[in-house]
Scaffold this motif. Structure first.
Motif, PDB file in Angstrom:
ATOM      1  N   ARG A 480      -2.352   6.757  -5.649  1.00  0.00           N
ATOM      2  CA  ARG A 480      -1.665   7.668  -6.591  1.00  0.00           C
ATOM      3  C   ARG A 480      -0.215   7.225  -6.809  1.00  0.00           C
ATOM      4  O   ARG A 480       0.297   7.303  -7.932  1.00  0.00           O
ATOM      5  N   LEU A 481       0.435   6.779  -5.738  1.00  0.00           N
ATOM      6  CA  LEU A 481       1.808   6.286  -5.882  1.00  0.00           C
ATOM      7  C   LEU A 481       1.853   5.082  -6.826  1.00  0.00           C
ATOM      8  O   LEU A 481       2.718   5.003  -7.718  1.00  0.00           O
ATOM      9  N   GLY A 482       0.906   4.159  -6.628  1.00  0.00           N
ATOM     10  CA  GLY A 482       0.867   2.978  -7.486  1.00  0.00           C
ATOM     11  C   GLY A 482       0.583   3.325  -8.936  1.00  0.00           C
ATOM     12  O   GLY A 482       1.197   2.755  -9.854  1.00  0.00           O
ATOM     13  N   ASN A 483      -0.343   4.266  -9.155  1.00  0.00           N
ATOM     14  CA  ASN A 483      -0.672   4.667 -10.525  1.00  0.00           C
ATOM     15  C   ASN A 483       0.520   5.322 -11.215  1.00  0.00           C
ATOM     16  O   ASN A 483       0.795   5.072 -12.400  1.00  0.00           O
ATOM     17  N   ALA A 504       3.782   2.354  -1.719  1.00  0.00           N
ATOM     18  CA  ALA A 504       2.337   2.158  -1.880  1.00  0.00           C
ATOM     19  C   ALA A 504       1.881   0.905  -1.149  1.00  0.00           C
ATOM     20  O   ALA A 504       0.838   0.899  -0.467  1.00  0.00           O
ATOM     21  N   LEU A 505       2.652  -0.176  -1.268  1.00  0.00           N
ATOM     22  CA  LEU A 505       2.302  -1.423  -0.579  1.00  0.00           C
ATOM     23  C   LEU A 505       2.336  -1.246   0.936  1.00  0.00           C
ATOM     24  O   LEU A 505       1.430  -1.704   1.651  1.00  0.00           O
ATOM     25  N   GLN A 506       3.355  -0.574   1.428  1.00  0.00           N
ATOM     26  CA  GLN A 506       3.483  -0.363   2.869  1.00  0.00           C
ATOM     27  C   GLN A 506       2.301   0.418   3.427  1.00  0.00           C
ATOM     28  O   GLN A 506       1.725   0.061   4.465  1.00  0.00           O
ATOM     29  N   ILE A 507       1.900   1.493   2.724  1.00  0.00           N
ATOM     30  CA  ILE A 507       0.762   2.306   3.174  1.00  0.00           C
ATOM     31  C   ILE A 507      -0.520   1.483   3.162  1.00  0.00           C
ATOM     32  O   ILE A 507      -1.297   1.479   4.124  1.00  0.00           O
ATOM     33  N   SER A 508      -0.745   0.773   2.070  1.00  0.00           N
ATOM     34  CA  SER A 508      -1.976  -0.007   1.921  1.00  0.00           C
ATOM     35  C   SER A 508      -2.076  -1.095   2.974  1.00  0.00           C
ATOM     36  O   SER A 508      -3.134  -1.315   3.584  1.00  0.00           O
ATOM     37  N   GLU A 509      -0.974  -1.778   3.203  1.00  0.00           N
ATOM     38  CA  GLU A 509      -0.981  -2.877   4.167  1.00  0.00           C
ATOM     39  C   GLU A 509      -1.253  -2.354   5.578  1.00  0.00           C
ATOM     40  O   GLU A 509      -1.968  -2.980   6.358  1.00  0.00           O
ATOM     41  N   THR A 510      -0.695  -1.186   5.893  1.00  0.00           N
ATOM     42  CA  THR A 510      -0.900  -0.600   7.221  1.00  0.00           C
ATOM     43  C   THR A 510      -2.315  -0.068   7.381  1.00  0.00           C
ATOM     44  O   THR A 510      -2.969  -0.280   8.410  1.00  0.00           O
ATOM     45  N   ALA A 511      -2.815   0.624   6.352  1.00  0.00           N
ATOM     46  CA  ALA A 511      -4.117   1.295   6.467  1.00  0.00           C
ATOM     47  C   ALA A 511      -5.293   0.351   6.236  1.00  0.00           C
ATOM     48  O   ALA A 511      -6.307   0.432   6.943  1.00  0.00           O
ATOM     49  N   LEU A 512      -5.178  -0.551   5.262  1.00  0.00           N
ATOM     50  CA  LEU A 512      -6.314  -1.381   4.863  1.00  0.00           C
ATOM     51  C   LEU A 512      -6.209  -2.822   5.355  1.00  0.00           C
ATOM     52  O   LEU A 512      -7.216  -3.530   5.391  1.00  0.00           O
ATOM     53  N   PRO A 517      -8.180  -6.415  -1.039  1.00  0.00           N
ATOM     54  CA  PRO A 517      -7.893  -6.512  -2.474  1.00  0.00           C
ATOM     55  C   PRO A 517      -6.943  -5.431  -2.989  1.00  0.00           C
ATOM     56  O   PRO A 517      -6.156  -5.681  -3.908  1.00  0.00           O
ATOM     57  N   THR A 518      -7.012  -4.227  -2.400  1.00  0.00           N
ATOM     58  CA  THR A 518      -6.100  -3.164  -2.835  1.00  0.00           C
ATOM     59  C   THR A 518      -4.666  -3.508  -2.471  1.00  0.00           C
ATOM     60  O   THR A 518      -3.732  -3.204  -3.227  1.00  0.00           O
ATOM     61  N   THR A 519      -4.466  -4.147  -1.325  1.00  0.00           N
ATOM     62  CA  THR A 519      -3.127  -4.620  -0.959  1.00  0.00           C
ATOM     63  C   THR A 519      -2.635  -5.631  -1.991  1.00  0.00           C
ATOM     64  O   THR A 519      -1.456  -5.618  -2.380  1.00  0.00           O
ATOM     65  N   ALA A 520      -3.547  -6.490  -2.445  1.00  0.00           N
ATOM     66  CA  ALA A 520      -3.182  -7.463  -3.485  1.00  0.00           C
ATOM     67  C   ALA A 520      -2.754  -6.751  -4.765  1.00  0.00           C
ATOM     68  O   ALA A 520      -1.805  -7.178  -5.448  1.00  0.00           O
ATOM     69  N   THR A 521      -3.451  -5.661  -5.115  1.00  0.00           N
ATOM     70  CA  THR A 521      -3.090  -4.897  -6.311  1.00  0.00           C
ATOM     71  C   THR A 521      -1.665  -4.365  -6.211  1.00  0.00           C
ATOM     72  O   THR A 521      -0.866  -4.474  -7.159  1.00  0.00           O
ATOM     73  N   HIS A 522      -1.327  -3.795  -5.057  1.00  0.00           N
ATOM     74  CA  HIS A 522       0.023  -3.249  -4.878  1.00  0.00           C
ATOM     75  C   HIS A 522       1.072  -4.358  -4.852  1.00  0.00           C
ATOM     76  O   HIS A 522       2.187  -4.177  -5.355  1.00  0.00           O
ATOM     77  N   LEU A 523       0.727  -5.521  -4.274  1.00  0.00           N
ATOM     78  CA  LEU A 523       1.643  -6.661  -4.305  1.00  0.00           C
ATOM     79  C   LEU A 523       1.921  -7.095  -5.745  1.00  0.00           C
ATOM     80  O   LEU A 523       3.074  -7.331  -6.131  1.00  0.00           O
ATOM     81  N   GLY A 524       0.843  -7.194  -6.524  1.00  0.00           N
ATOM     82  CA  GLY A 524       0.996  -7.592  -7.920  1.00  0.00           C
ATOM     83  C   GLY A 524       1.803  -6.600  -8.723  1.00  0.00           C
ATOM     84  O   GLY A 524       2.653  -6.986  -9.548  1.00  0.00           O
ATOM     85  N   ASN A 525       1.553  -5.298  -8.488  1.00  0.00           N
ATOM     86  CA  ASN A 525       2.301  -4.267  -9.219  1.00  0.00           C
ATOM     87  C   ASN A 525       3.785  -4.295  -8.851  1.00  0.00           C
ATOM     88  O   ASN A 525       4.658  -4.145  -9.716  1.00  0.00           O
ATOM     89  N   LEU A 526       4.057  -4.475  -7.544  1.00  0.00           N
ATOM     90  CA  LEU A 526       5.460  -4.552  -7.115  1.00  0.00           C
ATOM     91  C   LEU A 526       6.136  -5.773  -7.722  1.00  0.00           C
ATOM     92  O   LEU A 526       7.299  -5.712  -8.170  1.00  0.00           O
ATOM     93  N   ALA A 527       5.411  -6.893  -7.767  1.00  0.00           N
ATOM     94  CA  ALA A 527       5.965  -8.100  -8.377  1.00  0.00           C
ATOM     95  C   ALA A 527       6.287  -7.877  -9.856  1.00  0.00           C
ATOM     96  O   ALA A 527       7.343  -8.308 -10.349  1.00  0.00           O
ATOM     97  N   SER A 528       5.393  -7.174 -10.557  1.00  0.00           N
ATOM     98  CA  SER A 528       5.631  -6.903 -11.986  1.00  0.00           C
ATOM     99  C   SER A 528       6.869  -6.033 -12.187  1.00  0.00           C
ATOM    100  O   SER A 528       7.661  -6.260 -13.114  1.00  0.00           O
TER     101      SER A 528
END
Length: 576
Positions: A480-483, A504-512, A517-528
């Motif tokens: 939800r944070l990423g969206n 969002a990236l921090q949560i995903s990286e810790t939990a998943l 792939p979801t961590t990759a999504t948050h990495l890409g979004n942060l990069a954008s």
């Protein structure tokens, strides 16, 4: 020593002879009981004594035990090459494959090597015969050497001894033959026998005769032991599914014990983690069960009672999907659907469940065209069987809308997403996590249609619901944070989006995990977002890492991999 001496007198003569000399080595080969050796070992102190045994018993008071495991692959290959005198590259490949099939068991390697050498048989032929008739091949001695001990003979004698010690132990061993040759969590077997104490005793007997490797948490059976046990166990007679008549016919069936393969399945079903496979806390348990579910399912018929089989396959596939391993989940989802549809019919609600799950797996693989007809069919079944206002119908509507959006058909997706939200909110309430999911999906569709201003409050509300219901560190909260960050970026509010993307990236990286792939999504979004703020140098390593994770997890031909490649190319261009 006189050959005519009785055995006891001969032993005493040998002890006396050894006591008068030094520098000797005495071998007690294949000892059965520590008590058999104690009368001799205490009197023999002027030389070295070696005891070999297959029995895993308390030997420590007699000396220092050294456990011998199976050979490593390189040594197994060297054993076969030495016995067969075959060392070419082609022979090495075939012999290595044979060694793997034999599980690197020394006696099996020696038996196979001797057979190949004496019959001039090539390794590929022997391997084909072994896979077709393992019990027969492992019982065969090389021509001209009928006295050679074989694996089959050894295990036959051992199983007889195990049966005499505890008949339940053989029964339990036959059940474990239908699992993988990987460590099985011991708790899976807790209810395999009438009492847990009976299970512990049976496992102890099997371990004492070296038929299993036993620890306080796991049970492991060698692959060859499993193969021979399966081929010497009668094939089960599957009961045809009788639907309406099943309850009446059940009374007339003889009270026969279930086949070991069915027992293996039932035990795994009972051992499933109680919460959803999407729950990160259950993932270590699912990973330990995964190879055993895959192995057991291969020995289950596609007819008869299938609920346990379909549930196991579907649940472990859901776990793999949640881990981002959709390719591994796909064949399990397909089998779950196949057995359910064969048993319950094409219009059963359970069939709709597996249709929907299979469609989600196809979508995760970027195969939305394959997912679409499955989603449509799942919706039709659920709507007919459960009604138009059931929460499950809302799930099917939402999934269909997401697939349509993924195919670029956002206008068709919008009314479905709106209806899914309306049903869910009415049935489950405005603060339910499923309501947050529907809000997020509707907002994503609106954003795809360029209606970012309408999407923003929906995403804000979805975040609030998820954070309250699931907690600030849940993967859904990260989603939800990423969206929300994406919509803020679409509205040009990159400074507001940046802290949301980081969180969002921090949560995903810790939990998943860092490779999901979801961590990759948050990495890409942060990069954008960083790139939009002109921070291209900071964005570049994040986008590279997002590409690496995506390509590893989803493959080089996945649409998301193509997206990452395009993003990285644009970012490099901007950074120059």
């Amino acid at each position: 020593m006189h050959a005519a001496l009785p055995l006891d007198e001969a032993a005493e003569w040998a002890v006396s002879w050894l006591q008068g000399r030094t520098g000797w080595l005495l071998i007690f080969d294949n000892a059965e009981e520590p008590a058999d050796l104690r009368p001799y070992l205490g009197r023999l102190t002027t030389g070295q004594t070696l005891v070999t045994t297959r029995r895993d018993l308390p030997w420590t008071d007699l000396g220092t035990p050294l456990r011998l495991d199976t050979l490593i692959p390189q040594t197994s290959l060297a054993v076969l090459q030495e016995i067969t005198a075959r060392s070419s590259d082609a022979d090495a490949t075939s012999l290595a494959e044979l060694a793997e099939e034999l599980g690197h068991l020394p006696l099996a390697l020696q038996q196979a090597g001797a057979y190949l050498a004496q019959t001039r048989t090539n390794a590929d032929t022997y391997l084909t015969q072994l896979r077709a008739d393992p019990a027969g091949v492992l019982a065969a001695t090389p021509p001209g050497d009928p006295q050679q001990r074989t694996i089959a003979q050894l295990w036959s004698v051992t199983l007889s001894a195990v049966h005499d010690a505890d008949a339940h132990a053989v029964q339990l061993l036959r059940v474990t033959a239908y699992y993988a040759p990987d460590p099985l969590p011991r708790h899976v077997l807790t209810t395999a026998l009438p009492t847990p104490r009976a299970v512990d005793h049976a496992l102890g007997v099997l371990a004492a005769y070296s038929m299993i490797t036993l620890t306080d948490t796991t049970v492991t059976v060698h692959r060859l032991v499993q193969t021979v046990l399966r081929t010497t166990t009668p094939t089960p007679n599957p009961q045809p599914h009788t639907r309406g008549l099943r309850r009446l016919l059940h009374r007339n069936r003889p009270n026969t014990p279930p086949h070991p393969s069915k027992t293996a399945l039932t035990l795994l079903h009972s051992a499933m983690p109680p919460s959803s496979p999407e729950d990160v806390a259950t993932w270590p348990d699912w990973q330990r069960l995964l190879p055993h579910i895959q192995a057991t399912s291969k020995h289950q018929p596609d007819i008869g009672e299938v609920s346990e089989l379909a549930t196991l396959l579907g649940s472990v596939a859901f776990y793999l999907w949640a881990r981002g391993q959709a390719a591994q989940a796909l064949p399990l989802e397909e089998r779950a659907l196949q057995v359910t549809e064969a048993a319950l019919g094409p219009d059963h609600p359970d069939t709709a469940v597996w249709l929907g799950n299979l469609a989600s797996t196809f979508s995760a693989l970027g195969q939305h065209t394959k997912a679409l007809p499955l989603e449509k069919r799942a919706l039709q079944i659920s709507e007919t069987a459960l009604g138009p206002d059931h929460p499950t119908t809302a799930t099917r509507l939402g999934n269909l809308a997401s697939t349509l959006s993924a195919l670029g058909q956002h206008t068709k997706a919008l009314p479905l997403a709106e209806r899914a939200l309306q049903i869910t909110e009415t049935a489950l309430g405005p603060d339910h996590p499923d309501t947050a999911l529907r809000l997020g999906n509707l907002a994503t569709t609106l954003s795809a249609l360029g209606q970012h201003t309408k999407a923003l409050p929906l995403k804000e509300r979805a975040l609030q619901i998820s954070e309250t219901a699931l907690g600030p560190d849940h993967p859904d909260t990260a989603l939800r944070l990423g969206n929300l960050a994406t919509t803020l970026s679409d509205l040009g509010q990159h400074t507001k989006a940046l802290p949301l993307e980081k969180r969002a990236l921090q949560i995903s990286e810790t939990a998943l995990g860092p490779d999901h792939p979801t961590t990759a999504t948050h990495l890409g979004n942060l990069a954008s977002t960083l790139s939009a703020l002109g921070q291209h140098t900071k964005a570049l390593p994040l986008e590279k890492r997002a590409l690496q994770i995506t390509e590893t997890a989803l493959g080089p031909d996945h649409p998301t991999t193509a997206l990452r490649l395009g993003n990285l190319a644009r970012l490099r261009q901007n950074a120059e």
